[in-house]
Design a protein around this motif. Structure first.
Motif, short mmCIF file in Angstrom:
data_model
loop_
_atom_site.label_atom_id
_atom_site.label_comp_id
_atom_site.label_asym_id
_atom_site.label_seq_id
_atom_site.Cartn_x
_atom_site.Cartn_y
_atom_site.Cartn_z
N SER A 237 18.53 -33.28 -8.99
CA SER A 237 19.09 -33.07 -10.20
C SER A 237 20.65 -32.26 -10.04
N HIS A 238 20.59 -31.34 -9.11
CA HIS A 238 21.95 -30.67 -8.86
C HIS A 238 22.74 -31.76 -8.03
N LEU A 239 22.35 -32.51 -6.97
CA LEU A 239 23.11 -33.21 -6.38
C LEU A 239 23.55 -34.68 -7.06
N LEU A 240 22.50 -35.01 -7.61
CA LEU A 240 23.02 -36.44 -8.50
C LEU A 240 23.83 -36.16 -9.72
N ASP A 241 23.99 -34.94 -10.16
CA ASP A 241 24.90 -34.51 -11.43
C ASP A 241 26.31 -34.37 -10.69
N GLU A 242 26.15 -34.12 -9.57
CA GLU A 242 27.70 -34.01 -8.76
C GLU A 242 27.99 -35.42 -8.33
N GLY A 243 27.02 -36.53 -8.42
CA GLY A 243 27.41 -37.85 -7.90
C GLY A 243 27.12 -37.97 -6.54
N ILE A 244 26.41 -37.09 -5.87
CA ILE A 244 25.76 -37.01 -4.66
C ILE A 244 24.60 -37.73 -4.31
N GLY A 245 24.43 -38.74 -3.47
CA GLY A 245 23.08 -39.15 -3.37
C GLY A 245 23.02 -40.56 -3.52
N ASN A 246 22.56 -41.58 -2.90
CA ASN A 246 22.64 -42.97 -3.15
C ASN A 246 21.09 -43.50 -2.90
N THR A 247 20.25 -42.75 -2.34
CA THR A 247 18.88 -43.18 -2.02
C THR A 247 18.22 -41.89 -1.83
N ILE A 248 17.09 -41.77 -2.51
CA ILE A 248 16.07 -40.60 -2.30
C ILE A 248 14.64 -40.91 -1.84
N ARG A 249 14.05 -39.62 -1.43
CA ARG A 249 12.66 -39.73 -0.94
C ARG A 249 12.34 -38.27 -1.35
N VAL A 250 11.23 -38.41 -2.34
CA VAL A 250 10.41 -37.24 -2.51
C VAL A 250 9.22 -36.95 -1.47
N SER A 251 9.59 -35.82 -0.92
CA SER A 251 8.70 -35.63 0.30
C SER A 251 7.45 -34.90 -0.12
N LEU A 252 6.27 -35.23 -0.38
CA LEU A 252 5.03 -34.60 -0.96
C LEU A 252 3.79 -34.51 0.09
N SER A 253 3.20 -33.87 0.24
CA SER A 253 1.79 -33.76 0.90
C SER A 253 0.80 -34.32 -0.03
N SER A 254 1.00 -35.55 -0.39
CA SER A 254 0.19 -36.36 -1.44
C SER A 254 0.43 -37.71 -1.18
N ASP A 255 0.02 -38.53 -1.96
CA ASP A 255 -0.22 -40.09 -1.99
C ASP A 255 1.44 -40.42 -2.20
N PRO A 256 1.94 -41.64 -1.46
CA PRO A 256 3.21 -42.18 -1.62
C PRO A 256 3.32 -42.74 -2.88
N ILE A 257 2.46 -43.02 -3.66
CA ILE A 257 2.58 -43.58 -4.95
C ILE A 257 3.06 -42.24 -5.90
N ASN A 258 2.82 -40.95 -5.66
CA ASN A 258 3.15 -39.80 -6.35
C ASN A 258 4.48 -39.78 -5.97
N GLU A 259 4.95 -39.97 -4.82
CA GLU A 259 6.22 -39.87 -4.38
C GLU A 259 7.23 -40.75 -5.14
N VAL A 260 6.82 -41.99 -5.28
CA VAL A 260 7.43 -42.87 -6.11
C VAL A 260 7.72 -42.66 -7.24
N ILE A 261 6.54 -42.24 -8.00
CA ILE A 261 6.63 -42.08 -9.53
C ILE A 261 7.29 -40.88 -9.86
N THR A 262 7.50 -39.73 -8.82
CA THR A 262 8.26 -38.46 -8.97
C THR A 262 9.72 -39.05 -9.15
N GLY A 263 9.98 -39.76 -7.94
CA GLY A 263 11.35 -40.17 -7.87
C GLY A 263 12.02 -41.03 -8.74
N ARG A 264 11.30 -41.79 -9.35
CA ARG A 264 11.46 -42.70 -10.69
C ARG A 264 11.58 -41.66 -11.86
N GLU A 265 10.75 -40.85 -12.23
CA GLU A 265 10.99 -39.96 -13.15
C GLU A 265 12.23 -39.16 -13.04
#
Length: 367
Positions: A237-265
């Motif tokens: 949220s900090h970086l995106l608010d500054e216009g920084i970041g073109n692609t993201i990955r939420v790194s979790l000790s969890s299922d990839p589905i949770n990474e995708v849903i978190t990134g989407r939200e």
């Protein structure tokens, strides 16, 4: 937009048939990535496992994932990744460490991007061989830098307190980017990841001030579900608010589905992604009139996979139902021993609990 914002170069990932290409950088939407969490060695020889992998990739795509990265620690993994890439439209990335020849093996197939850490690949000659083959095939490279792969001189400066880890990350990325520039290779994405939110933010800010290369942002080894979501949300949220970041990955000790849903939200709440279903639900309390948790569990992935730009409310009782959920295009809530379906705050159906799923689906499909 922050003064740190700078329009980056455009990098094209995948789409060898000019379909399903993902654009990173410039004015393109921020894309979502995740990483496969299981070995794929010889997966092509196990029909059930292979088909399951393809189905899971399709599900990730339907939930909003744009790119999936696979670890490639050996040649059999590289061969298997090429086989998987033949059967999915999802752009796949080969994650390479230590042995540059694994990248060359992956480039024999339709692998969409190579991720290398030049610091552990070895000599410039080895990096040059990967670059040459990527250039020939039109495959981009992500330079992945983390706090465990700093050059010795920068690592020493960090250890003696003469340089922050964030500055060392940015400097390492700058050095590696210079190598690619000298080799005449422009299709480069850069990532600088730390497990610390502050260091991740500062490294990306420092790099973004000087370079126009697209940035892949993420907090590495962010932790289990809750911890990882908190860290990633704060950094993104900090970086995106500054216009920084073109692609993201939420790194979790969890299922990839949770990474995708978190990134989407995160992208949705940061105003970077407006398409698709917005799902709201109450936390549940002593007024419980409807099993919200169970219903959300059954419906979440199906709702988020739908090609509808609507808001769906799943509420436990009438207090949080048509009232707080009145802006929703469709909602469901408990009402005594009954369940109500409402649209835009207006109750349209009152039904038995046993009919909730069927009636909800019927009304959802009518929108």
């Amino acid at each position: 937009m922050s003064l740190l914002y700078k329009k980056t170069r455009l990098v094209k990932v995948g789409g060898f048939d000019n379909v399903n290409q993902v654009l990173i950088g410039s004015d393109s939407p921020v894309s979502i990535q995740t990483m496969w969490k299981e070995s794929i060695v010889n997966i092509e020889n196990d029909d059930e496992k292979f088909l399951s992998t393809i189905r899971q990739l399709n599900e990730l795509k339907s939930l909003g994932c744009d790119i999936v990265r696979f670890a490639v620690p050996d040649v059999p993994s590289a061969v298997s990744l090429c086989k998987i890439a033949q059967k999915t439209s999802m752009p796949l990335v080969a994650d390479i460490h230590f042995d540059y020849r694994l990248a060359l093996e992956c480039l024999k197939g339709n692998v969409a991007k190579i991720r290398i850490n030049p610091g552990n690949i070895g000599s410039r000659e080895k990096v040059s061989k990967v670059v040459s083959e990527c250039k020939a095939k039109g495959v981009p490279i992500r330079i992945g830098v983390n706090t465990g792969s700093l050059p010795k001189d920068l690592s020493s400066l960090v250890e003696c307190g003469k340089m922050s880890r964030a500055k060392a990350l940015a400097e390492t990325a700058a050095r590696e980017a210079q190598v690619f520039e000298e080799l005449g290779f422009d299709d480069v994405v850069v990532s600088m990841k730390a497990s610390n939110v502050k260091e991740t933010i500062e490294a990306n800010e420092a790099f973004a001030l000087q370079y126009d290369l697209p940035l892949h942002i993420g907090v590495t080894e962010a932790g289990p579900l809750i911890t990882g979501i908190v860290k990633s949300t704060m950094a993104f949220s900090h970086l995106l608010d500054e216009g920084i970041g073109n692609t993201i990955r939420v790194s979790l000790s969890s299922d990839p589905i949770n990474e995708v849903i978190t990134g989407r939200e995160i992208l949705h709440e940061c105003g970077r992604r407006r398409d698709g279903v917005t799902l709201i639900s109450c936390p549940r309390c002593g007024r419980l009139g409807f099993d919200v948790h169970s219903f959300v569990s059954r419906w979440q992935n199906k709702l988020l996979s739908m090609d509808k730009n609507i808001t769906v409310a799943i509420m436990g009782c009438v207090v949080n139902g048509p009232g707080e959920g009145k802006h929703a295009d469709i909602g469901i809530a408990g009402a005594g021993d009954k369940v109500i379906i409402f649209k835009k705050g207006k109750i349209i159906r009152t039904i038995d609990v046993k009919d909730a799923d069927n009636v909800f689906e019927e009304e959802l499909n009518s929108i």
